[in-house]
Design an enzyme around this catalytic site. Structure first.
Site, short mmCIF file in Angstrom:
data_model
loop_
_atom_site.label_atom_id
_atom_site.label_comp_id
_atom_site.label_asym_id
_atom_site.label_seq_id
_atom_site.Cartn_x
_atom_site.Cartn_y
_atom_site.Cartn_z
N VAL B 31 -4.89 -29.12 14.22
CA VAL B 31 -5.77 -30.20 14.69
C VAL B 31 -5.61 -30.39 16.20
O VAL B 31 -6.60 -30.50 16.93
CB VAL B 31 -5.46 -31.52 13.94
CG1 VAL B 31 -6.26 -32.66 14.53
CG2 VAL B 31 -5.77 -31.36 12.45
N PRO B 51 7.41 -30.18 19.79
CA PRO B 51 8.46 -29.16 19.71
C PRO B 51 7.83 -27.78 19.55
O PRO B 51 6.80 -27.63 18.87
CB PRO B 51 9.23 -29.55 18.44
CG PRO B 51 8.87 -30.98 18.18
CD PRO B 51 7.49 -31.17 18.72
N ASP B 117 -6.38 -38.63 11.21
CA ASP B 117 -6.22 -38.99 9.80
C ASP B 117 -5.85 -40.43 9.52
O ASP B 117 -5.66 -40.80 8.37
CB ASP B 117 -5.19 -38.09 9.09
CG ASP B 117 -5.74 -36.69 8.89
OD1 ASP B 117 -6.97 -36.58 8.75
OD2 ASP B 117 -4.95 -35.74 8.88
#
Lengths: 274, 274
Positions: B31, B51, B117
């Site tokens: 995404v 990360p 989301d």
């Protein structure tokens, strides 16, 4: 591999959420009346600041129709205090200096602002829009040609699937019912739900999706989701489409062409026999 | 007269301006890689915090391709200090609690934020998009059905006029040249310019607008604007379109149908004569 230069020169197109927010509109003319319509559509409250003699008939109409959603102030913009508790500012006045001053105050207060006709004073632009229920489409030419944006908008309106808005509403309803049946955010069940919804939307025609009612949605979940399959429209009770008329306008031209060919040939033979 | 209930339930579709701005993207997965593309398109700088082991191949590709436009930080989000001088925040990480905390900090700092989301943590949503040069189109179903938004996007791509993006670029160029010839913001000359531009865009086909070059634009202004008229494409040197082929695919079906009719009739006459 994309060219480095390709990813540039555009805007970030967004669907801004204004439910429960308050938008200040400065000015009441033609452009402002269009802004009022857009903001009402997005469920925000409006504070409208404009001397009464500058109100466009459409602006007056909105003031009459939406007295609880628009707070009207019959005066000019008076300064920083007008920006208290405001989430967005749209100005559409002829005074370029006043517009720039309002923009400056908004930037200091970190309030998103659009100043009609002065692009450098805009955090965002508007575009040509199409709406059909929950479906919203924006066409932006990044300020290059509003007229071509309008021409393209009309072209898009013509080619949109019929019932698209209705189909989206019904699919939204199906998704909500499915979440009740198989709850959970993310994870395995979330992915399975998403895949099944995609399968339904891919397999079904827009028209059949639009025809769904609550009973059919329940059957679709019982016979489809629960069994890991996608039933046809007929299986869940979507009424069949009318048969295609054998002599619809689309068929008349080839029929006429065939008859014309036959007649030409017949005439040839008839004349040759004499 | 519109129904009161009609003006509600939508979003405010916008073309957000990010040139010279800095956008923080938290997360580097699938995404996030889509977000990176959208933000690069809108000419912003990016700070990416994620990360390294969470980077999607597409994200890595963008980091390699745009080293000067993306500043990468191989770590997780560390708090308020990461929001200094940031104009917009997009998060796309799996940690719901971390996402909500970032959203909270953004709201306090009045920085527009989108949390993938989690709709209530979004100041704005994204939609399906079409791009052709300066032309950008967004399709939003207001969160009801991303899949139908995609289906509608493909439908729109098919029905867009050919050369639309190119036509918009050339019209933008014509408008800039016209502003040099007849300068002034607003007022009578501004209105006259706008009317003439609308007349040109209405009278000319998209394809002819797309074919304009600098010389033709100069002639269009000399022979059109200066004389208060809209010359034809041919007058300013737009090459004529090729003649429609007499046996193009569109003509083959009626020709075949005519021949078939003639043959049927001939066969009938021939057989009857025996």
């Amino acid at each position: 591999m994309k060219d480095n230069n390709e990813l540039s020169g555009g805007s970030l197109l967004l669907a801004w959420q204004l439910k429960g927010k308050t938008v200040l509109i400065v000015g009441g003319g033609d452009v402002a009346s269009g802004r009022i319509e857009s903001i009402l559509t997005a469920d925000a409250s409006i504070i409208l600041i404009s001397p009464n003699d500058g109100l466009h008939p459409r602006t007056k109409h909105f003031l009459e129709q939406y007295p609880t959603r628009i707070t009207y102030k019959d005066r000019i913009f008076s300064g920083e205090q007008d920006l208290a508790n405001i989430d967005m500012v749209l100005t559409a006045v002829d005074d370029v200096e006043a517009s720039r001053a309002i923009c400056q105050l908004c930037r200091q207060a970190k309030i998103p602002v659009n100043v009609a006709d002065i692009p450098p004073s805009c955090d965002f632009y508007f575009g040509s829009q199409v709406r059909d229920g929950p479906l919203q489409i924006m066409i932006s030419t990044n300020g290059q040609s509003p007229k071509l944006a309008n021409i393209i908008r009309r072209r898009i309106e013509k080619c949109l699937p019929e019932h698209a808005g209705e189909a989206i509403t019904k699919v939204g309803s199906l998704r909500n019912k499915l979440k009740e049946r198989a709850p959970g955010v993310g994870g395995e069940v979330g992915k399975r739900r998403m895949r099944w919804m995609i399968d339904v939307c891919t397999a079904w025609e827009m028209e059949d999706l639009a025809a769904l009612d609550d009973d059919m949605i329940a059957r679709l979940i019982d016979d489809g989701w629960e069994k890991g399959r996608v039933p046809s429209g007929a299986e869940v009770g979507v009424p069949p489409k009318g048969p295609v008329a054998a002599t619809g306008p689309g068929n008349l031209v080839p029929i006429a062409t065939f008859v014309f060919g036959a007649l030409c040939s017949a005439a040839f033979f008839t004349l040759r026999r004499r």
